[in-house]
Design a protein around this motif. Structure first.
Motif, short mmCIF file in Angstrom:
data_model
loop_
_atom_site.label_atom_id
_atom_site.label_comp_id
_atom_site.label_asym_id
_atom_site.label_seq_id
_atom_site.Cartn_x
_atom_site.Cartn_y
_atom_site.Cartn_z
N ASN A 80 21.86 28.72 -18.41
CA ASN A 80 20.64 29.20 -17.87
C ASN A 80 20.78 28.76 -16.40
O ASN A 80 19.98 29.19 -15.48
CB ASN A 80 19.35 29.13 -18.46
N THR A 81 21.53 28.05 -15.85
CA THR A 81 21.38 27.22 -14.48
C THR A 81 22.77 27.26 -13.94
O THR A 81 23.78 26.55 -14.67
CB THR A 81 20.62 26.02 -14.64
N ILE A 82 22.92 27.68 -12.67
CA ILE A 82 24.23 27.47 -12.14
C ILE A 82 24.13 26.46 -10.94
O ILE A 82 23.12 26.74 -10.01
CB ILE A 82 24.70 28.81 -11.52
N LEU A 83 24.99 25.58 -10.76
CA LEU A 83 24.93 24.77 -9.47
C LEU A 83 25.66 25.29 -8.52
O LEU A 83 26.81 25.67 -8.56
CB LEU A 83 25.81 23.38 -9.94
N GLY A 84 25.01 25.72 -7.50
CA GLY A 84 25.62 26.26 -6.21
C GLY A 84 25.86 27.67 -6.56
O GLY A 84 26.02 28.36 -7.55
N CYS A 85 25.65 28.52 -5.32
CA CYS A 85 26.08 29.79 -5.04
C CYS A 85 27.29 30.28 -4.63
O CYS A 85 27.34 30.84 -3.36
CB CYS A 85 24.86 30.70 -4.84
N ASP A 110 34.01 22.19 -0.91
CA ASP A 110 33.39 21.12 -0.02
C ASP A 110 32.04 21.21 0.12
O ASP A 110 31.17 21.12 1.14
CB ASP A 110 33.78 21.40 1.53
N GLY A 111 31.28 21.24 -1.22
CA GLY A 111 29.85 20.96 -0.97
C GLY A 111 29.25 22.71 -1.22
O GLY A 111 29.96 23.53 -1.70
N SER A 112 28.32 22.91 -0.46
CA SER A 112 27.31 24.02 -0.65
C SER A 112 27.60 24.85 0.59
O SER A 112 26.81 25.88 0.79
CB SER A 112 25.88 23.99 -0.87
N GLU A 113 28.65 24.66 1.35
CA GLU A 113 28.57 25.44 2.81
C GLU A 113 28.97 27.09 2.44
O GLU A 113 28.68 27.74 3.35
CB GLU A 113 29.99 24.96 3.62
N ASN A 114 29.23 27.13 1.36
CA ASN A 114 29.82 28.68 1.19
C ASN A 114 28.65 29.40 0.40
O ASN A 114 28.86 30.61 -0.04
CB ASN A 114 31.17 28.91 0.18
N CYS A 115 27.62 29.02 0.16
CA CYS A 115 26.32 29.51 -0.47
C CYS A 115 25.76 30.78 0.73
O CYS A 115 25.78 30.53 1.84
CB CYS A 115 25.09 28.64 -0.65
N SER A 116 25.19 31.63 0.11
CA SER A 116 24.89 32.90 0.74
C SER A 116 23.87 33.67 -0.18
O SER A 116 23.75 33.36 -1.46
CB SER A 116 26.08 33.80 1.02
N LYS A 130 19.30 30.87 -13.00
CA LYS A 130 18.90 30.20 -12.20
C LYS A 130 20.01 29.55 -10.99
O LYS A 130 20.95 29.25 -11.69
CB LYS A 130 17.69 28.82 -12.54
N VAL A 131 19.46 29.09 -9.76
CA VAL A 131 20.49 28.45 -9.00
C VAL A 131 19.94 27.02 -8.76
O VAL A 131 18.74 26.99 -8.22
CB VAL A 131 20.48 28.93 -7.60
N ARG A 132 20.91 26.24 -9.14
CA ARG A 132 20.61 24.74 -8.65
C ARG A 132 21.22 24.20 -7.60
O ARG A 132 22.22 24.52 -7.34
CB ARG A 132 20.72 23.88 -9.94
N GLY A 133 20.50 23.48 -6.68
CA GLY A 133 21.17 22.85 -5.39
C GLY A 133 20.24 22.29 -4.71
O GLY A 133 18.89 22.46 -4.96
#
Length: 212
Positions: A153-158, A163-169, A182-185
């Motif tokens: 039910n929860t995803i770490l990072g989008c 290299d971490g969360s830089e590609n989240c959008s 849900k998005v966790r981060g």
């Protein structure tokens, strides 16, 4: 016997299209026909997808129930995403569908002649943990779908994760939310809060030792 469901009465929340399309897809594969989708109260011969209250519990989460209601089959969940879980619980428990990995090539869909359940049929499901997390490496729709099919039910990072969360959008976050997840981060974000190039000289104790 309960058999021959030709209609889905869906619910009114943001993943209703997904859960109805998934149920129709696998019913077509398994039983050879896909019901129409209609809104409204349940009627004889239909499958009713519904969100409704469940009795309070501190032992399981995102609970579902599949039961014969004396004329129709109800797939119920206690919250929006658990209605989607109810679809997959039904497919696995009543039709023998199995999801072994991401992608249709890794699914097993038996093809029985009909869906036959005994009168008064009832099954309940729930998850032992409230948060069931998954690290998103690819942002692939197949991977996100596989996660939901297995009660994540929860995803770490989008992501895609690199290299971490830089590609989240926002676009990737919306994709994750479209599966009821849900998005966790943020993740691996220490360097943003404690930047070494600004703080190391004054506070070397903030940082781990490396090469002595």
């Amino acid at each position: 016997m309960v058999s021959g469901y030709f209609r889905i009465v869906d619910t009114a929340f943001h993943i209703d299209r997904l859960l109805c399309s998934e149920l129709r897809k696998y019913l077509r594969k398994s039983l050879g026909h896909a019901p129409d989708i209609k809104r409204g109260a349940p009627s004889a011969g239909c499958m009713h997808l519904v969100q409704r209250p469940f009795p309070a519990s501190d032992k399981s989460f995102d609970r579902t129930m599949i039961q014969d209601r004396g004329g129709w089959l109800e797939l119920a969940g206690e919250n929006p995403v658990s209605v989607l879980y109810a679809v997959y619980d039904f497919l696995k428990s009543c039709l023998g569908v199995r999801f072994f990995a991401a992608g249709e090539a890794f699914e097993h869909v038996p093809r029985p002649h009909a869906l036959n359940l005994p009168a008064g049929f009832q099954m309940e499901f729930g998850s032992a943990f409230e948060i069931r997390d998954f690290v998103n490496r690819t942002n692939s729709p197949d991977v996100l779908s596989f996660a939901v099919k297995n009660r994540i039910n929860t995803i770490l990072g989008c992501g895609p994760w690199k290299d971490g969360s830089e590609n989240c959008s926002y676009e990737n976050a919306r994709l994750i939310h479209s599966y009821g997840l849900k998005v966790r981060g943020p993740g691996h974000s220490w360097k943003h809060f404690v930047p070494g190039n600004l703080l190391f000289e004054k506070h070397p104790e903030y940082f781990p030792m490396k090469d002595g």
